[in-house]
Scaffold this motif. Structure first.
Motif, mmCIF file in Angstrom:
data_model
loop_
_atom_site.group_PDB
_atom_site.id
_atom_site.type_symbol
_atom_site.label_atom_id
_atom_site.label_comp_id
_atom_site.label_asym_id
_atom_site.label_seq_id
_atom_site.Cartn_x
_atom_site.Cartn_y
_atom_site.Cartn_z
ATOM 1 N N MET A 51 36.178 35.347 26.607
ATOM 2 C CA MET A 51 35.671 34.069 26.295
ATOM 3 C C MET A 51 34.661 33.724 27.290
ATOM 4 O O MET A 51 33.857 32.923 26.712
ATOM 5 C CB MET A 51 36.885 33.202 26.609
ATOM 6 N N ILE A 52 34.497 34.275 28.235
ATOM 7 C CA ILE A 52 33.541 33.830 29.181
ATOM 8 C C ILE A 52 32.014 34.456 28.574
ATOM 9 O O ILE A 52 30.908 33.799 28.889
ATOM 10 C CB ILE A 52 33.547 34.641 30.731
ATOM 11 N N LEU A 54 27.972 37.472 37.039
ATOM 12 C CA LEU A 54 29.102 36.105 36.609
ATOM 13 C C LEU A 54 30.399 36.769 37.441
ATOM 14 O O LEU A 54 31.022 37.610 36.764
ATOM 15 C CB LEU A 54 29.005 36.095 35.038
ATOM 16 N N ASP A 55 30.379 35.788 38.495
ATOM 17 C CA ASP A 55 31.768 36.175 39.241
ATOM 18 C C ASP A 55 32.320 34.797 39.873
ATOM 19 O O ASP A 55 31.535 33.687 39.984
ATOM 20 C CB ASP A 55 31.007 36.718 40.565
ATOM 21 N N GLU A 56 33.567 35.202 40.083
ATOM 22 C CA GLU A 56 34.320 33.742 40.483
ATOM 23 C C GLU A 56 33.988 33.342 41.723
ATOM 24 O O GLU A 56 34.169 32.050 42.197
ATOM 25 C CB GLU A 56 35.791 34.126 40.269
ATOM 26 N N ASN A 57 33.249 33.886 42.753
ATOM 27 C CA ASN A 57 32.885 33.583 43.895
ATOM 28 C C ASN A 57 31.304 33.077 43.959
ATOM 29 O O ASN A 57 30.800 32.915 44.985
ATOM 30 C CB ASN A 57 33.125 34.758 45.050
ATOM 31 N N GLY A 58 30.760 33.054 42.815
ATOM 32 C CA GLY A 58 29.426 32.833 42.800
ATOM 33 C C GLY A 58 29.090 31.143 42.753
ATOM 34 O O GLY A 58 29.967 30.423 42.950
ATOM 35 N N PRO A 117 37.970 44.031 33.609
ATOM 36 C CA PRO A 117 39.050 42.992 33.800
ATOM 37 C C PRO A 117 39.446 43.122 35.324
ATOM 38 O O PRO A 117 39.893 42.011 35.801
ATOM 39 C CB PRO A 117 40.098 43.848 33.232
ATOM 40 N N TYR A 118 38.768 44.027 36.054
ATOM 41 C CA TYR A 118 39.318 44.119 37.635
ATOM 42 C C TYR A 118 37.863 43.577 38.346
ATOM 43 O O TYR A 118 37.879 43.988 39.769
ATOM 44 C CB TYR A 118 39.577 45.315 38.028
ATOM 45 N N GLY A 119 36.697 43.169 37.789
ATOM 46 C CA GLY A 119 35.529 42.712 38.481
ATOM 47 C C GLY A 119 34.329 43.917 38.734
ATOM 48 O O GLY A 119 34.475 44.864 37.956
ATOM 49 N N PHE A 120 33.759 43.688 39.719
ATOM 50 C CA PHE A 120 32.742 44.721 40.242
ATOM 51 C C PHE A 120 33.047 45.685 41.022
ATOM 52 O O PHE A 120 33.675 45.257 42.229
ATOM 53 C CB PHE A 120 31.412 43.977 40.384
ATOM 54 N N LYS A 141 35.809 27.008 38.059
ATOM 55 C CA LYS A 141 36.826 27.578 39.049
ATOM 56 C C LYS A 141 38.115 28.170 38.383
ATOM 57 O O LYS A 141 38.879 28.789 38.945
ATOM 58 C CB LYS A 141 37.358 26.318 39.771
ATOM 59 N N MET A 142 38.015 27.840 36.952
ATOM 60 C CA MET A 142 39.058 28.205 36.324
ATOM 61 C C MET A 142 39.044 29.921 35.799
ATOM 62 O O MET A 142 37.780 30.107 35.894
ATOM 63 C CB MET A 142 39.481 27.343 34.842
ATOM 64 N N THR A 143 39.930 30.296 35.390
ATOM 65 C CA THR A 143 39.907 31.616 35.021
ATOM 66 C C THR A 143 39.888 31.774 33.310
ATOM 67 O O THR A 143 40.533 31.105 32.801
ATOM 68 C CB THR A 143 41.045 32.442 35.655
ATOM 69 N N PHE A 144 38.936 32.575 33.014
ATOM 70 C CA PHE A 144 38.672 32.715 31.619
ATOM 71 C C PHE A 144 38.875 34.156 31.259
ATOM 72 O O PHE A 144 38.463 35.091 32.316
ATOM 73 C CB PHE A 144 37.525 32.229 31.109
#
Length: 157
Positions: A133-134, A73-77, A107-110, A126-129
């Motif tokens: 919450m995610i 689950l990644d913001e660029n997916g 908190p810093y991703g993968f 596209k929003m940050t959660f």
């Protein structure tokens, strides 16, 4: 097929815990689904963001087994509408033999190693959660997808 949501660090807010557990139990009516927690790292103040991602990545990779299908689950997916995600899940249920693992990182991703292990990436928005919450958003959407596939009343077009 067993479906697992793998998360780094425990959920701390009680209202999230209650809601997440509710959606996990609802989803279990349709598929084998659980959330697994990798303990959060201790003494992270002495670590850089990259070092923290690497250490979390090692713990994530230790959890994974041969034959797992790994989805970050990644913001660029890839983004889906709920009905598209339901269709995507239907294909996975037909084609994944062992475990379908969705991962929410720290908190810093993968770490690069986790990205190399992944088969796919999905973005929830596209929003940050918050990472707390995610977990709720994902479990609700997985339940919604199962409900759509089974013609349930939860989702309306």
């Amino acid at each position: 097929m067993k479906t697992i949501l793998l998360v780094v660090g425990r959920t701390v807010e009680q209202h999230y815990i209650t809601a997440i557990n509710d959606y996990i139990e609802r989803t279990k009516r349709y598929i084998s689904f659980d959330m697994e927690v990798i303990p959060e790292l201790k003494n992270t103040k002495s670590l850089t963001e990259e070092q923290q991602k690497e250490k979390e990545g090692e713990l994530i990779c230790k959890f994974l087994q041969s034959g797992d299908v790994v989805v970050l689950l990644d913001e660029n997916g890839k983004e889906f509408r709920s009905v598209e995600f339901a269709s995507w899940m239907e294909k996975k249920m037909a084609n994944v033999n062992k475990r379908l693992i969705f991962i929410i990182g720290g908190p810093y991703g993968f770490s690069p190693k986790v990205y190399q292990t992944a088969h796919e990436k999905i973005s929830m928005s596209k929003m940050t959660f918050s990472h707390q919450m995610i977990r709720l958003i994902f479990t609700e959407q997985l339940y919604r997808a199962m409900n759509i596939l089974h013609g349930g009343p939860y989702h309306h077009e």
